[in-house]
Write an enzyme that holds these catalytic residues in place. Structure first.
Site, PDB file in Angstrom:
ATOM      1  N   CYS A  26      17.221  -7.831   2.349  1.00 57.87           N
ATOM      2  CA  CYS A  26      16.662  -6.251   1.401  1.00 57.87           C
ATOM      3  C   CYS A  26      16.261  -7.757   0.570  1.00 57.87           C
ATOM      4  O   CYS A  26      14.672  -7.237  -0.067  1.00 57.87           O
ATOM      5  CB  CYS A  26      16.748  -4.901   1.419  1.00 57.87           C
ATOM      6  SG  CYS A  26      17.242  -4.224   2.322  1.00 57.87           S
ATOM      7  N   ASP A  34      10.260  -5.375   5.403  1.00 58.80           N
ATOM      8  CA  ASP A  34      11.012  -6.435   4.376  1.00 58.80           C
ATOM      9  C   ASP A  34      11.771  -8.099   5.536  1.00 58.80           C
ATOM     10  O   ASP A  34      11.889  -8.406   5.045  1.00 58.80           O
ATOM     11  CB  ASP A  34      11.963  -6.107   4.053  1.00 58.80           C
ATOM     12  CG  ASP A  34      12.599  -5.184   3.858  1.00 58.80           C
ATOM     13  OD1 ASP A  34      12.551  -4.347   5.260  1.00 58.80           O
ATOM     14  OD2 ASP A  34      13.198  -4.527   2.790  1.00 58.80           O
TER      15      ASP A  34
END
Ligand SMILES: *[C@@H]1O[C@H](CO)[C@@H](O)[C@H](O)[C@H]1NC(C)=O
Ligand SMILES: *[C@@H]1O[C@H](CO)[C@@H](O)[C@H](O)[C@H]1NC(C)=O
Ligand SMILES: *[C@@H]1O[C@H](CO)[C@@H](O)[C@H](O)[C@H]1NC(C)=O
Ligand SMILES: *[C@@H]1O[C@H](CO)[C@@H](O)[C@H](O)[C@H]1NC(C)=O
Ligand SMILES: *[C@@H]1O[C@H](CO)[C@@H](O)[C@H](O)[C@H]1NC(C)=O
Ligand SMILES: *[C@@H]1O[C@H](CO)[C@@H](O)[C@H](O)[C@H]1NC(C)=O
Ligand SMILES: *[C@@H]1O[C@H](CO)[C@@H](O)[C@H](O)[C@H]1NC(C)=O
Ligand SMILES: *[C@@H]1O[C@H](CO)[C@@H](O)[C@H](O)[C@H]1NC(C)=O
Ligand SMILES: *[C@@H]1O[C@H](CO)[C@@H](O)[C@H](O)[C@H]1NC(C)=O
Ligand SMILES: *[C@@H]1O[C@H](CO)[C@@H](O)[C@H](O)[C@H]1NC(C)=O
Length: 512
Positions: free
Chosen positions: A57, A291
């Site tokens: 992340c 992401d």
């Protein structure tokens, strides 16, 4: 399609990121929205070639914001000590991220949702810190939650409970974005970044969706429940075949992730209708992406990302907007570091003045302008996360590991640190990875013959190829800006021309 896209200066942009979205499937509203372009990719790859340059992340989001590889933004992991939202990040890369340029170009900017994992914490400047470039800021403190969270609303703390009507975060992000659109000044363009945590854990679906997908299970294909015996140390640990506990756990996670995405579907649908009703849909670009990738059971790893394999590094990315022909697929690989330059390109910023490693794919998406060359190679880099102490739930496992659940299968470790070069052109689709571990482990895959990466061919492949890949990797690991893109830097590779695939019939397949 004949006319070039309209002058990009005054386009509006809407941009979604959602964490950990499993790339195999597309969603109902997306499939029913006319005019979406699916950026698919090169050669005979059945699936889209869109990658994160790092499958975690905070480093991935930092790459999206800056357009840089992790070795240039220096965000190593999800901890403050690894620069996730750290004071040094705030002083350095964050102060040069793309929102600043949009703001200088008179864009009205709006952010809502999850930002960076350590955002808003005491040592990261508290909720007072609002990154430069944003006019409206509604950011989640810390990592993903759906209820009982704290927001920084333009620098002021706002606490939320667990009432669906008042607090459900996906809906709240949508509601605030609708207000922003109502209150904006119509004279200037706008940019919204909506970042719902869904489908990240803790996977709390909206009440009306908690019974959906009750028969859905994680797909049992590719490398699902296969042993990873010719792979790096961490992949040789999981029990194979997987236990029933693990299978039940991962199926449950898979189902709940889908449920949480139904609210994201609603968000997209309502927002597109809103843009239509305010007559801005035709001059607005919409990007939909995540992401990271995600795995559920691949190589007997229960659930997570953090690995070098396709399931973790590929991301979904769909775009619609002025000048983009519906339903086309691109063959060129697109990376998460390309988002910042693409957004700035649309907004009319002179890219030669911006310090990014990625490249704009705007002209690739507009067929009349497409005449470029495809990037034939790129870098994936990852720093393993560990815990300095043994996990008390798994006393047999020494320190240095992390994410050890269920069944004490660890998904990460300090020495799960690697860098890969991916070559992707008409001749080759190869991945070459080196680990920083005590075995200096090397993995090599021929994705043309082995799309699921079942066989590590390091011992079979021509040593001359290994040598060239090693040299490219060393160069890429220290590239900055132009040298990350300029192939004259990497002997023996040729750009291949972009060309468009026909409509991909699989795009709107239902999950069951
Ligand atoms: C954090 O970023 C700064 C520059 O922004 C860099 O000097 C430092 O080495 C980075 N820390 C780590 C652990 O990489
Ligand atoms: C939110 O916090 C309250 C008070 O601590 C707790 O009772 C409730 O279960 C929490 N709700 C969720 C969804 O976690
Ligand atoms: C969002 O707005 C809708 C419509 O006004 C409302 O029903 C819902 O409760 C709101 N949700 C949140 C979390 O604000
Ligand atoms: C695991 O589940 C399968 C199928 O549901 C069942 O046949 C098998 O007996 C179970 N194994 C154990 C150890 O419970
Ligand atoms: C962009 O900036 C470069 C470097 O200053 C300059 O040479 C070039 O002419 C500029 N391009 C445009 C389109 O303004
Ligand atoms: C595409 O490239 C060719 C060769 O470089 C050039 O002749 C042609 O004008 C270009 N077309 C466009 C639309 O830029
Ligand atoms: C994150 O990176 C920093 C700097 O390399 C390191 O000290 C820290 O242990 C890492 N965090 C984790 C959870 O691995
Ligand atoms: C990786 O780290 C773990 C935990 O420290 C250790 O047990 C293992 O031997 C290491 N493996 C390699 C190949 O470095
Ligand atoms: C990869 O596989 C393809 C198809 O089987 C083959 O043509 C090619 O030579 C292989 N490449 C390498 C480097 O082994
Ligand atoms: C896009 O492709 C899908 C699936 O092939 C098809 O159903 C849809 O009608 C196409 N949309 C447009 C605008 O061409």
């Amino acid at each position: 399609f004949n006319s070039p896209p309209p002058a990009p200066k005054y386009c509006r942009l809407v941009f979604f990121v959602c964490c950990f979205f499993f790339f195999f499937f597309f969603f109902k509203t997306i499939c029913f929205s006319p005019g979406l372009v699916f950026l698919l990719s090169t050669l005979s790859l059945p699936s889209p070639a869109k990658f994160t340059v790092t499958p975690l992340c905070c480093p991935s989001r930092s790459s999206i914001l800056t357009g840089r590889y992790p070795h240039n933004h220096e965000v190593r992991n999800n901890s403050l000590s690894g620069n996730c939202s750290s004071p040094l990040w705030q002083k350095g890369p964050e102060a040069e991220a793309f929102p600043i340029y949009l703001s200088k170009n008179k864009y009205q900017t709006f952010f809502a949702g999850k930002y960076l994992n350590q955002y808003g914490k005491k040592d990261a400047g508290d909720v007072d810190h609002v990154p430069p470039g944003w006019d409206q800021w509604h950011a989640l403190v810390g990592n993903s939650q759906y209820y009982n969270y704290t927001l920084s609303v333009n620098g002021k703390e706002e606490k939320h409970g667990d009432s669906y009507e008042k607090d459900y975060l996906t809906d709240l992000i949508l509601n605030r974005s609708l207000h922003f659109l109502d209150d904006r000044s119509p004279q200037h363009p706008f940019f919204l970044l909506l970042s719902p945590p869904a489908p990240h854990s803790p996977w709390t679906a909206a009440p009306q969706y908690q019974k959906e997908f009750s028969n859905v299970k994680a797909p049992r294909d590719g490398s699902f429940n296969k042993p990873g015996k010719d792979k790096h140390w961490l992949l040789r640990q999981p029990v194979n075949p997987m236990s029933n506990t693990s299978l039940t756990f991962l199926d449950n996670a898979y189902r709940k992730r889908w449920q949480t995405l139904l609210s994201v579907d609603d968000m997209v649908e309502i927002l597109v209708k809103k843009l239509e009703s305010i007559k801005e849909l035709d001059n607005t670009y919409i990007f939909y992406m995540s992401d990271n990738g995600y795995h559920t059971g691949q190589f007997s790893l229960p659930i997570d990302k953090r690995q070098l394999y396709e399931f973790d590094i590929r991301i979904p990315l769909m775009v619609r907007g002025p000048g983009i022909k519906p339903n086309q697929t691109l063959q060129a690989p697109v990376l998460n570091i390309d988002l910042a330059p693409t957004i700035l390109d649309i907004s009319g910023v002179n890219l030669s003045l911006v310090n990014v490693d990625g490249q704009s794919f705007l002209s690739q998406m507009a067929p009349s302008l497409r005449n470029g060359t495809a990037r034939p190679l790129f870098l994936i880099e990852y720093n393993g996360e560990g815990q300095p102490t043994t996990d008390p739930a798994c006393p047999k496992l020494g320190p240095g590991l992390s994410q050890c659940f269920p069944d004490c299968v660890c998904e990460d470790a300090y020495n799960n640190t690697y860098a890969c070069v991916r070559t992707l052109d008409r001749q080759q689709n190869l991945q070459y990875c080196e680990f920083a571990d005590s075995e200096s482990f090397v993995e090599v895959y021929n994705l043309t013959s082995d799309p699921h990466q079942l066989e590590n061919i390091v011992k079979k492949v021509d040593p001359a190829i290994l040598q060239v890949m090693n040299q490219r990797l060393i160069k890429l690991q220290s590239c900055v800006g132009d040298s990350c893109r300029d192939i004259n830097f990497y002997p023996g590779v040729w750009w291949s021309r972009y060309f468009t695939l026909s409509i991909d019939g699989n795009v709107c397949k239902e999950p069951f």
